[in-house]
Enzyme design. Structure first.
Site, short mmCIF file in Angstrom:
data_model
loop_
_atom_site.label_atom_id
_atom_site.label_comp_id
_atom_site.label_asym_id
_atom_site.label_seq_id
_atom_site.Cartn_x
_atom_site.Cartn_y
_atom_site.Cartn_z
N GLU A 43 77.18 26.94 -23.31
CA GLU A 43 78.64 26.90 -23.29
C GLU A 43 79.21 26.29 -24.54
O GLU A 43 78.50 25.65 -25.33
CB GLU A 43 79.11 26.13 -22.06
CG GLU A 43 78.62 24.69 -22.04
CD GLU A 43 78.93 24.04 -20.70
OE1 GLU A 43 78.25 24.37 -19.71
OE2 GLU A 43 79.85 23.22 -20.66
N CYS B 210 80.16 18.31 -21.65
CA CYS B 210 79.12 19.27 -21.98
C CYS B 210 78.20 19.53 -20.80
O CYS B 210 77.81 18.62 -20.07
CB CYS B 210 78.34 18.87 -23.22
SG CYS B 210 77.60 17.27 -23.15
N1 SAH Z 1 73.17 15.02 -27.61
C1 SAH Z 1 74.26 14.66 -28.45
C2 SAH Z 1 75.42 15.64 -28.45
C3 SAH Z 1 75.86 16.24 -27.15
S1 SAH Z 1 76.92 15.36 -26.10
C4 SAH Z 1 74.72 13.25 -28.16
O1 SAH Z 1 74.18 12.63 -27.26
O2 SAH Z 1 75.56 12.75 -28.87
C5 SAH Z 1 78.40 15.02 -26.95
C6 SAH Z 1 79.04 13.73 -26.49
O3 SAH Z 1 79.58 13.86 -25.17
C7 SAH Z 1 78.08 12.55 -26.46
O4 SAH Z 1 78.71 11.40 -26.94
C8 SAH Z 1 77.81 12.44 -24.99
O5 SAH Z 1 77.31 11.16 -24.68
C9 SAH Z 1 79.18 12.75 -24.39
N2 SAH Z 1 79.17 13.11 -22.98
C10 SAH Z 1 78.21 13.75 -22.28
N3 SAH Z 1 78.57 13.88 -21.00
C11 SAH Z 1 79.80 13.33 -20.89
C12 SAH Z 1 80.70 13.15 -19.81
N4 SAH Z 1 80.41 13.57 -18.59
N5 SAH Z 1 81.89 12.54 -20.06
C13 SAH Z 1 82.20 12.11 -21.30
N6 SAH Z 1 81.39 12.25 -22.36
C14 SAH Z 1 80.19 12.85 -22.16
#
Ligand code: SAH
Length: 344
Positions: A87, A331
């Site tokens: 996505e 995500c």
């Molecule tokens: N793996 C990478 C990039 C993907 S996630 C990372 O960990 O940075 C992108 C961002 O969204 C990251 O900061 C992650 O911690 C955050 N994220 C993931 N799930 C989330 C959620 N449910 N609510 C808010 N932020 C979230």
């Protein structure tokens, strides 16, 4: 199948030569690909298309579902040539569009608040599969006179866990024969794979580095992010310092506010102690609640109170605009609900 969009322009020229075709066909193909066309839509002889389609996927990435948020944010579900789904999100800002892309199908990092990691890692995306997400969406945006100007690697996956493919994608994206989006307009977000942050600093790509911190102590971090058992916060900070020294780019920390976990005054003070004096910015994110996870978001009031503490302590910080929360903005949420629906 192989992916034509994986190739750099010189690799495409070599392929065309090997196929016994005239060199200018590479240029024609490249123009079509950069316009987001599938191989069969490009205006080159059918014999060449047939040769290519023997080994290369016609349309590596295809939009199969679009959700539009009340704030204009669009979320796409893409299917890949092998039937996997990923996505992405398109956000509209004053400067133009910013697109959030995936770097892996699923993820193996296991962060407790994240939907992308629910089913583990399925596979890495190739450079061309990452690029094609942008080419496909850019073609759509161009119809209304816009263009994708910025890219964030914050969709499913951990970009530094798919290092070589992500680097090749960044080089192809920035190439004058590509769609010319410079790494300065790309933000790479990582959960903190320290050795790869050092490697990235040496690539000569001035990509914006974003690190998902989310907690102020190693113990707290390890509760929600398994990677914290491998690399400590102080190792991350050292790697970020090196990144700044080598690239001159300020780095960003993402800090997702989870109620009862990390948004009290003591956490703000710990964060100030960790980050004060560093050339960095803190992005406060209100958790997008994921139904499979039991964590609750901080309220707006808590988020702005936390921001106030950080600012008073001398940190540069902002609360991230909530975009697309009504369409599963976090995500992995759309893919997770799609896969769940498929299993019913
Ligand atoms: N793996 C990478 C990039 C993907 S996630 C990372 O960990 O940075 C992108 C961002 O969204 C990251 O900061 C992650 O911690 C955050 N994220 C993931 N799930 C989330 C959620 N449910 N609510 C808010 N932020 C979230």
């Amino acid at each position: 199948m192989k992916i034509l969009q994986d190739l750099s322009y010189s690799e495409l020229e070599n392929l065309i030569e090997q196929l016994g075709e005239k060199k200018f066909r590479a240029q024609q193909l490249n123009t079509g690909l950069m316009q987001g066309k599938s191989i069969s839509q490009i205006n080159v002889p059918v014999t060449l298309k047939a040769k290519l389609l023997e080994s290369y996927a016609d349309e590596p990435v295809k939009i199969i579902r679009t959700l539009t948020s009340s704030d204009g944010t669009e979320k796409y579900l893409f299917s890949l040539w092998d039937g996997n789904v990923i996505e992405g999100v398109l956000m509209k800002y004053e400067y133009g569009y910013s697109q959030c892309v995936s770097t892996q199908v699923g993820c193996r990092m296991g962060c407790k608040f994240c939907a992308s990691t629910l089913g583990g890692l399925v596979r890495n995306l190739s450079p061309g599969e990452i690029l094609s997400q942008i080419l496909t969406v850019n073609a759509k945006v161009k119809e209304s006179g816009g263009a994708v100007k910025k890219v964030v690697l914050m969709g499913s996956g951990e970009p530094l866990d798919n290092y070589d493919n992500v680097i090749k994608f960044l080089r192809n994206l920035a190439a004058p024969t590509g769609i010319n989006i410079s790494p300065r307009n790309v933000s790479l977000s990582t959960c903190g794979i320290v050795p790869k942050i050092y490697s990235l600093a040496d690539e000569g790509l001035d990509v914006n580095l974003t690190v998902s911190l989310h907690q102020t102590t190693d113990e707290g971090r390890a509760r929600t992010m398994p990677i914290a058992k491998k690399y400590s916060i102080s190792e991350i900070l050292e790697a970020c310092n090196c990144y700044f020294k080598k690239t001159g780019r300020r780095y960003i920390f993402e800090y997702t506010l989870i109620d009862g976990e990390n948004c009290d005054r003591e956490h703000a003070e710990q964060l100030i102690a960790l980050l004060k004096g560093r050339c960095c910015h803190v992005n406060l994110i209100r958790l997008n609640e994921v139904k499979e996870r039991k964590l609750l978001s901080a309220t707006d009031k808590q988020a702005y109170r936390f921001l106030g503490w950080l600012e008073k302590g001398g940190l540069s910080a902002t609360v991230r605009r909530r975009m697309g929360a009504d369409i599963g903005g976090a995500c992995g949420q759309l893919r997770a609900s799609f896969l769940e629906g498929e299993q019913c």
